[in-house]
Scaffold this active site. Structure first.
Site, PDB file in Angstrom:
ATOM      1  N   SER A   1       1.582 -12.114   1.269  1.00  0.00           N
ATOM      2  CA  SER A   1       3.017 -11.830   1.267  1.00  0.00           C
ATOM      3  C   SER A   1       3.262 -10.410   1.758  1.00  0.00           C
ATOM      4  O   SER A   1       2.620  -9.463   1.294  1.00  0.00           O
ATOM      5  CB  SER A   1       3.613 -11.984  -0.128  1.00  0.00           C
ATOM      6  OG  SER A   1       4.980 -11.581  -0.106  1.00  0.00           O
TER       7      SER A   1
ATOM      8  N   VAL B   1      -1.039  -4.137   0.022  1.00  0.00           N
ATOM      9  CA  VAL B   1      -2.090  -4.283   1.034  1.00  0.00           C
ATOM     10  C   VAL B   1      -1.539  -5.010   2.268  1.00  0.00           C
ATOM     11  O   VAL B   1      -1.811  -4.619   3.403  1.00  0.00           O
ATOM     12  CB  VAL B   1      -3.335  -4.997   0.460  1.00  0.00           C
ATOM     13  CG1 VAL B   1      -4.381  -5.220   1.549  1.00  0.00           C
ATOM     14  CG2 VAL B   1      -3.932  -4.185  -0.687  1.00  0.00           C
ATOM     15  N   CYS B   2      -0.732  -6.038   2.050  1.00  0.00           N
ATOM     16  CA  CYS B   2      -0.155  -6.789   3.170  1.00  0.00           C
ATOM     17  C   CYS B   2       0.771  -5.900   4.002  1.00  0.00           C
ATOM     18  O   CYS B   2       0.763  -5.949   5.233  1.00  0.00           O
ATOM     19  CB  CYS B   2       0.610  -8.007   2.671  1.00  0.00           C
ATOM     20  SG  CYS B   2      -0.403  -9.162   1.727  1.00  0.00           S
ATOM     21  N   ASP B   3       1.558  -5.088   3.324  1.00  0.00           N
ATOM     22  CA  ASP B   3       2.444  -4.133   3.979  1.00  0.00           C
ATOM     23  C   ASP B   3       1.620  -3.179   4.850  1.00  0.00           C
ATOM     24  O   ASP B   3       1.902  -3.008   6.040  1.00  0.00           O
ATOM     25  CB  ASP B   3       3.224  -3.375   2.894  1.00  0.00           C
ATOM     26  CG  ASP B   3       4.137  -2.289   3.440  1.00  0.00           C
ATOM     27  OD1 ASP B   3       5.359  -2.476   3.386  1.00  0.00           O
ATOM     28  OD2 ASP B   3       3.639  -1.248   3.914  1.00  0.00           O
TER      29      ASP B   3
END
Length: 172
Positions: free
Chosen positions: A59, A64-66
């Site tokens: 997501s 971490v995804c950002d």
């Protein structure tokens, strides 16, 4: 019924089951259909002839995804027009669009696998327990052969950015 890989990865140390095959370098990249927005779908064929770096995230609204998407957005600007960088998650297209606007993401194409998990199952990254995509990186050459794969053993870890970028650079 798709293959299940029990305990293949973890989330905060807890084992998860991945649905779909474990792909390897040299495999033909499976086709998939994902949403570009609520009404428009795209497939692997829409990026024919390009080197594709596919960054898979659970997501965009997590740390971490950002960071992963921001890093690949920076790198995409340097890779040239023979390369397309795709970030695929199960976030709704509205949320992806809002996040990209807020984060200033303008080089990476965000795609949503929320509807039928076509990508997640074909690439072996759909988490059975959480119905999220597991963090992974795929580099696919212009002939749709996978040249680099990284399935992160632990969902909260960062991928090897340098190795993925090097794999792309070898193809252009």
């Amino acid at each position: 019924m798709a293959q299940e890989r029990t305990g293949a990865v973890t989330f905060k140390g807890n084992p998860l089951t991945l649905i779909g095959p474990e792909l390897k370098a040299g495999d033909k990249a499976p086709n998939f259909t994902v949403n570009k927005n609520l009404l428009e779908t795209v497939s692997l064929d829409d990026y024919a002839g390009k080197v594709k770096l596919i960054s898979v995230v659970p997501s965009l609204d997590t740390g971490v995804c950002d960071a992963q998407t921001r890093r690949f957005n920076e790198e995409a600007a340097k890779l040239g027009d023979k390369v397309i960088v795709l970030t695929i998650s199960v976030d709704l297209p509205f949320a992806q669009s809002r996040w990209c606007g807020a984060a200033g993401i303008d080089k990476v194409v965000t795609l949503s696998d929320y509807k039928n998990h076509s990508f997640g199952i074909a690439y072996g990254v759909l988490q059975k327990e959480l119905h999220l995509l597991h963090r992974a990186i795929f580099v696919i050459d212009s002939n749709d052969t996978i040249q680099y794969v990284e399935y992160l053993p632990e969902m909260t870890e960062h991928p090897n950015y340098e190795a993925a970028i090097e794999a792309v650079k070898k193809l252009v």
